[in-house]
Design a protein around this motif. Sequence first.
Motif, short mmCIF file in Angstrom:
data_model
loop_
_atom_site.label_atom_id
_atom_site.label_comp_id
_atom_site.label_asym_id
_atom_site.label_seq_id
_atom_site.Cartn_x
_atom_site.Cartn_y
_atom_site.Cartn_z
N ALA A 1 0.87 -1.18 0.00
CA ALA A 1 0.00 0.00 0.00
C ALA A 1 0.90 1.23 0.00
N VAL A 2 0.31 2.36 -0.39
CA VAL A 2 1.11 3.59 -0.49
C VAL A 2 0.58 4.59 0.52
N LEU A 3 1.47 5.07 1.40
CA LEU A 3 1.08 6.09 2.38
C LEU A 3 1.50 7.44 1.83
N LYS A 4 0.55 8.40 1.81
CA LYS A 4 0.84 9.72 1.22
C LYS A 4 0.38 10.81 2.19
N THR A 5 1.15 11.88 2.30
CA THR A 5 0.70 13.01 3.12
C THR A 5 -0.63 13.51 2.56
N ASP B 1 4.86 15.17 -7.04
CA ASP B 1 6.01 14.42 -7.56
C ASP B 1 6.50 13.37 -6.58
N GLY B 2 5.58 12.69 -5.93
CA GLY B 2 5.98 11.59 -5.05
C GLY B 2 6.60 12.05 -3.74
N LYS B 3 6.59 13.37 -3.48
CA LYS B 3 7.15 13.83 -2.21
C LYS B 3 6.14 13.49 -1.12
N GLY B 4 6.65 13.05 0.05
CA GLY B 4 5.75 12.69 1.14
C GLY B 4 5.00 11.41 0.85
N GLN B 5 5.68 10.47 0.16
CA GLN B 5 5.04 9.17 -0.15
C GLN B 5 5.93 8.04 0.29
N PHE B 6 5.31 6.95 0.73
CA PHE B 6 6.10 5.78 1.13
C PHE B 6 5.33 4.53 0.72
N LEU C 1 -3.83 6.38 3.22
CA LEU C 1 -3.26 5.10 2.79
C LEU C 1 -4.05 4.64 1.57
N GLU C 2 -3.31 4.33 0.50
CA GLU C 2 -3.96 3.87 -0.73
C GLU C 2 -3.57 2.44 -1.02
N ALA C 3 -4.50 1.67 -1.54
CA ALA C 3 -4.14 0.34 -2.04
C ALA C 3 -3.11 0.52 -3.15
N PHE C 4 -2.14 -0.36 -3.23
CA PHE C 4 -1.16 -0.30 -4.31
C PHE C 4 -1.82 -0.87 -5.57
N ILE C 5 -1.78 -0.11 -6.65
CA ILE C 5 -2.43 -0.55 -7.89
C ILE C 5 -1.38 -1.12 -8.84
N CYS D 1 -0.96 0.75 -17.12
CA CYS D 1 -0.19 1.95 -17.46
C CYS D 1 -0.82 3.15 -16.78
N GLU D 2 -0.12 4.28 -16.86
CA GLU D 2 -0.66 5.53 -16.33
C GLU D 2 -1.02 6.45 -17.49
N LEU D 3 -2.17 7.09 -17.35
CA LEU D 3 -2.70 7.96 -18.41
C LEU D 3 -3.05 9.31 -17.80
N HIS E 1 10.96 6.86 -10.27
CA HIS E 1 11.04 7.34 -8.87
C HIS E 1 9.90 8.31 -8.56
N HIS E 2 8.70 7.97 -8.98
CA HIS E 2 7.48 8.76 -8.72
C HIS E 2 7.45 10.09 -9.46
N ILE E 3 8.43 10.36 -10.31
CA ILE E 3 8.43 11.63 -11.07
C ILE E 3 8.17 11.31 -12.53
N VAL F 1 -6.29 15.53 -15.27
CA VAL F 1 -6.73 14.36 -14.50
C VAL F 1 -5.74 13.23 -14.77
N GLU F 2 -5.14 12.71 -13.72
CA GLU F 2 -4.19 11.58 -13.86
C GLU F 2 -4.91 10.29 -13.48
N PHE F 3 -4.67 9.25 -14.30
CA PHE F 3 -5.37 7.98 -14.11
C PHE F 3 -4.39 6.81 -13.98
N VAL G 1 -9.07 7.30 -10.92
CA VAL G 1 -8.44 8.62 -10.89
C VAL G 1 -7.38 8.60 -9.80
N ASN G 2 -6.16 8.96 -10.16
CA ASN G 2 -5.10 9.05 -9.15
C ASN G 2 -5.06 10.44 -8.54
N GLU G 3 -5.03 11.45 -9.39
CA GLU G 3 -4.81 12.81 -8.89
C GLU G 3 -5.37 13.85 -9.83
N LEU G 4 -5.68 15.03 -9.29
CA LEU G 4 -6.09 16.17 -10.11
C LEU G 4 -5.07 17.29 -9.94
P1 AMP Z 1 1.30 10.86 -7.06
O1 AMP Z 1 2.20 11.95 -6.52
O2 AMP Z 1 0.25 10.45 -6.11
O3 AMP Z 1 0.78 11.16 -8.43
O4 AMP Z 1 2.25 9.58 -7.26
C1 AMP Z 1 3.37 9.62 -8.12
C2 AMP Z 1 3.52 8.28 -8.81
O5 AMP Z 1 3.70 7.22 -7.83
C3 AMP Z 1 2.30 7.85 -9.60
O6 AMP Z 1 2.27 8.47 -10.84
C4 AMP Z 1 2.54 6.33 -9.67
O7 AMP Z 1 3.56 6.01 -10.61
C5 AMP Z 1 3.06 6.02 -8.27
N1 AMP Z 1 1.91 5.72 -7.38
C6 AMP Z 1 1.25 6.59 -6.60
N2 AMP Z 1 0.22 6.01 -5.94
C7 AMP Z 1 0.21 4.71 -6.32
C8 AMP Z 1 -0.64 3.60 -6.00
N3 AMP Z 1 -1.66 3.69 -5.15
N4 AMP Z 1 -0.35 2.41 -6.61
C9 AMP Z 1 0.70 2.28 -7.48
N5 AMP Z 1 1.52 3.31 -7.79
C10 AMP Z 1 1.29 4.52 -7.25
#
Ligand code: AMP
Length: 390
Positions: free
Chosen positions: A149-153, A159-164, A186-190, A194-196, A220-222, A259-261, A271-274
């Motif tokens: 799972a992914v923990l995010k602030t 850009d993946g800052k504050g993520q584990f 906390l997000e389920a790891f997907i 691909c990412e769109l 590296h999340h960027i 919109v990031e998917f 939807v991952n992020e806006l």
């Molecule tokens: P974010 O800052 O949330 O857009 O995350 C940056 C990148 O980390 C994403 O574009 C993905 O490549 C990866 N990532 C973030 N959240 C997840 C997740 N829940 N499952 C798999 N990969 C993720």
Amino acid sequence: MRNHRLPAPILPGSAIGVLGSGQLGRMFAMAARRMGYRVHTFSPDQDTPTGQVADVEITAAYEDLDAVRQFGRSVSAVTFEFENVPAATVAAAAEFAPVRPGGDVLHITQHRLREKTFLQAAGLPVTPFRRVASLVELRSAVDELSLPAVLKTAGFGYDGKGQFTIRQMEQLEEAWSAVGEAEAVLEAFIDFECELSVVTARSGSGDFLHYGVVENSHSHHILDITVAPANVSREVFRDAIEISRTVLEKLDVVGVLCVEFFLKKNGTLLVNELAPRPHNSGHFTFDANLTSQFEQQLRAVCGLPLGSVEQLAPAAMANLLGDLWTNGEPNWLSAAAMPNVKLHLYGKSEPRPGRKMGHLTALADSADRARQDVEIARLGLGARAHAVSR
Ligand code: AMP
């Protein structure tokens, strides 16, 4: 016929304010100056990517509300180029000039939890998530969502800052400390296919346009590479556009929003992020489209009709991070030698690892070819050139 409820358009010659001063503001300023607008940028920094191109660079803290009011007074409209501007700053600017997109859009999108809650309430598909405010809650959230799972602030992350990414139960304390022991998601790891993403624009009169669906690869999340258009089925294209349209309408966005998917292996989207502004995955539009995402932001913010989003050729964009400077100045001549590749540098003097310093865009007769060319061009930047060594 003109809609008389709409505010009068802000015409060339007017000054537009940008909160923030990075590369997105720089490219916005380039588009705005090309059309005869003036640009004022506001941020705590000096000699910034935006400031180098703007007419006026104001250096003050976002918390300095007197300076923000002064800035608001000096422009006809305010927009922003990154969403982590404090709400009080936006409110102070808004006393004197319309802020587009509005403060509500910023309030929702600058906080992951509010964003996900909004998306869920709108009936849109999001990655399964739990709010976490303590180590105990993290433990029970992990029990519910399972690992990885992914923990995010919850706030102020990009850009993946504050993520584990948590892979084992033994990592819970490390993860909790990595997000600063503050409210998190906390997000389920997907395990995505691909990412769109979809970069969209909406005008004050509700017109909606989009730049199609593009595919993004991250390192590296960027964001590393964007390919436009993405090679997706008609159904995925249609779903991505419809979800994006719903987001803009429900948020009543006037401006540009990305919109990031995640595309799951079963063909469905999450939807991952806006991002309520031009986005790194839309940089190719600067070279490849009749109207770039930056000009579109200007048009929306100023109340002008939106421009055509027609893409002139398949394109690919590769980011240039500070890592590229590890062995000295990159070999710019190598990129310049490829006639279908455009070089963009953001005027940043310190090439730190992971820092976005610029990007390359390649145009070609197919998206695959554009991707190949942009990768070749970037590789060439790292190759030491005998001809240019001094
Ligand atoms: P974010 O800052 O949330 O857009 O995350 C940056 C990148 O980390 C994403 O574009 C993905 O490549 C990866 N990532 C973030 N959240 C997840 C997740 N829940 N499952 C798999 N990969 C993720």
